[in-house]
Enzyme design. Sequence first.
Site, short mmCIF file in Angstrom:
data_model
loop_
_atom_site.label_atom_id
_atom_site.label_comp_id
_atom_site.label_asym_id
_atom_site.label_seq_id
_atom_site.Cartn_x
_atom_site.Cartn_y
_atom_site.Cartn_z
N ARG A 100 0.76 -1.25 0.00
CA ARG A 100 0.00 0.00 0.00
C ARG A 100 0.80 1.32 0.00
O ARG A 100 0.24 2.38 0.24
CB ARG A 100 -0.98 0.00 1.16
N ASN A 118 1.22 -8.33 -7.04
CA ASN A 118 0.66 -8.71 -5.73
C ASN A 118 -0.80 -8.23 -5.61
O ASN A 118 -1.68 -9.00 -5.23
CB ASN A 118 1.51 -8.08 -4.62
N THR A 144 -8.40 3.61 -2.86
CA THR A 144 -7.84 4.82 -2.28
C THR A 144 -8.31 6.06 -3.03
O THR A 144 -8.58 6.00 -4.24
CB THR A 144 -6.29 4.78 -2.22
N SER A 179 0.81 7.12 -8.96
CA SER A 179 1.91 6.18 -8.72
C SER A 179 1.49 4.82 -9.24
O SER A 179 0.30 4.56 -9.46
CB SER A 179 2.23 6.06 -7.22
N TYR A 181 1.48 2.18 -7.52
CA TYR A 181 0.61 1.61 -6.47
C TYR A 181 -0.84 2.04 -6.70
O TYR A 181 -1.76 1.21 -6.72
CB TYR A 181 1.09 2.05 -5.08
N HIS A 182 -1.04 3.36 -6.86
CA HIS A 182 -2.42 3.83 -7.04
C HIS A 182 -3.03 3.23 -8.30
O HIS A 182 -4.22 2.92 -8.35
CB HIS A 182 -2.45 5.37 -7.08
N LYS A 185 -4.67 -0.09 -7.84
CA LYS A 185 -6.03 0.00 -7.27
C LYS A 185 -7.05 0.31 -8.35
O LYS A 185 -8.19 -0.14 -8.29
CB LYS A 185 -6.06 1.11 -6.22
N VAL A 211 -5.11 7.83 6.14
CA VAL A 211 -5.56 7.60 7.52
C VAL A 211 -4.54 8.15 8.52
O VAL A 211 -3.34 8.06 8.30
CB VAL A 211 -5.76 6.09 7.77
N ARG A 241 3.56 11.11 10.27
CA ARG A 241 4.99 11.45 10.13
C ARG A 241 5.29 12.84 10.71
O ARG A 241 6.27 13.05 11.41
CB ARG A 241 5.35 11.38 8.64
N VAL A 324 6.12 13.37 -8.62
CA VAL A 324 5.67 14.22 -9.72
C VAL A 324 4.17 14.39 -9.53
O VAL A 324 3.41 13.43 -9.70
CB VAL A 324 5.99 13.58 -11.09
#
Length: 383
Positions: A100, A118, A144, A179, A181-182, A185, A211, A241, A324
């Site tokens: 994620r 994955n 997301t 990205s 990753y996104h 999704k 979150v 963070r 970016v």
Amino acid sequence: MRILVLGGDGYLGWPTALHLSQTGHEVAVADNFARRGYDNELGAESLVPIESLQTRVAVWRELTGKSIGVYIGDLCEADFTSAMIKEFRPDAVVHFAEQRAAPYSMIDRKHAVYTQVNNVVGTMNLLYAIAEIDPSIHLVKLGTMGEYGTPNIDIEEGWLEVTHNGRTDRVLYPKRPGSFYHLSKVHDSHNIEFACRIWNLAATDLNQGVVYGQQTPETALDDRLATRFDYDAVFGTVLNRFVIQAVLGRPLTVYGAGGQTRGILDIRDTVRCIQLACENPAQPGEFRVFNQMTESMSIKDIAATVARCFPGEVTIEHLDNPRVEREEHYYNVVHTGLVELGLEPHLLSDTLISSLFDITKRYAHRVNAELMLPKVNWRVSAV
Ligand SMILES: NC(=O)c1ccc[n+]([C@@H]2O[C@H](COP(=O)([O-])OP(=O)(O)OC[C@H]3O[C@@H](n4cnc5c(N)ncnc54)[C@H](O)[C@@H]3O)[C@@H](O)[C@H]2O)c1
């Protein structure tokens, strides 16, 4: 209800499993511990120590008398996924079990390919298992808000009515994510919508915002039930963070101008949204989409809020943006579906931030400050 939580050893999966168990559902969790493996790979660790899944489940049983079933395995192995669905026979499956982190997916080719394989293959195996074993199982899938990107029009809940050359249709909202990753999704969302259309499956796609927070009423019962709390530049989400940077006396690192605006929500609302989605299922054949967020804030506003609430000196540093992305843009999100089902949002309050400051102070000795500086760049370099 019988509810199977995939990714139940993760930041959100574990507190969700506890919440569903606490509210009277029969719960099992599944995980392949990939997340603990990324920690080993990156030399990082949750700031708050976490117990093994087996210990967590045993402590929950000892404190409440409630059992949570455990399946250890990889969703990318189709036989494992099918056997688990066949054995547990859930009414609903909550699917958190994906890689994620956007930065993790942008490290290099290998990590981008791993992330997409994955996430997309795991979800495909799950869709087939549900269709073949029991198509009435309701799939609650975590997507997301980052799938939408930052379009210059309002972001609707998954679907958009379009009139083109005098004709009108309802289409999936066009996505422009930031990205690999996104993107995984987005691919999942298309695969799930297709499965609902051709196999009559019932699915809810929850386009969740970023979150924040580390405690729910259930995890707070005992230190051994704690969920993870990440601060490194790869897995640490932005508000968590910043809180940790403030406590450690380090500058809050805002990427670029900081006008990037994102949907956010409290971890206590995540677990409640999942409960509402499970208890009010989508209809057979329905691909239902909710935007699971409670507020929008720009990165510089989040930094300013942390600085305002922290009882001490805080500096804010603007770094060259390793990503970016647009740093100033329009952002207006429709998010009424979950409120209509009964969600009463917690808003980003000083109380929450203060509890996060306390947690961070308690474990500050575990921080490796090196891990907070971004090293993953979205741009590829020549080889
Ligand atoms: N944390 C956030 O702010 C946030 C925001 C939006 C959406 N989400 C989504 O919510 C979900 C959970 O996020 P999280 O922060 O809890 O992440 P996490 O990494 O802490 O948890 C995911 C869990 O899934 C497991 N997993 C991954 N691949 C697997 C596989 N192939 N088979 C079995 N288990 C596997 C991991 O080991 C991990 O325990 C993810 O799908 C994520 O994309 C999270």
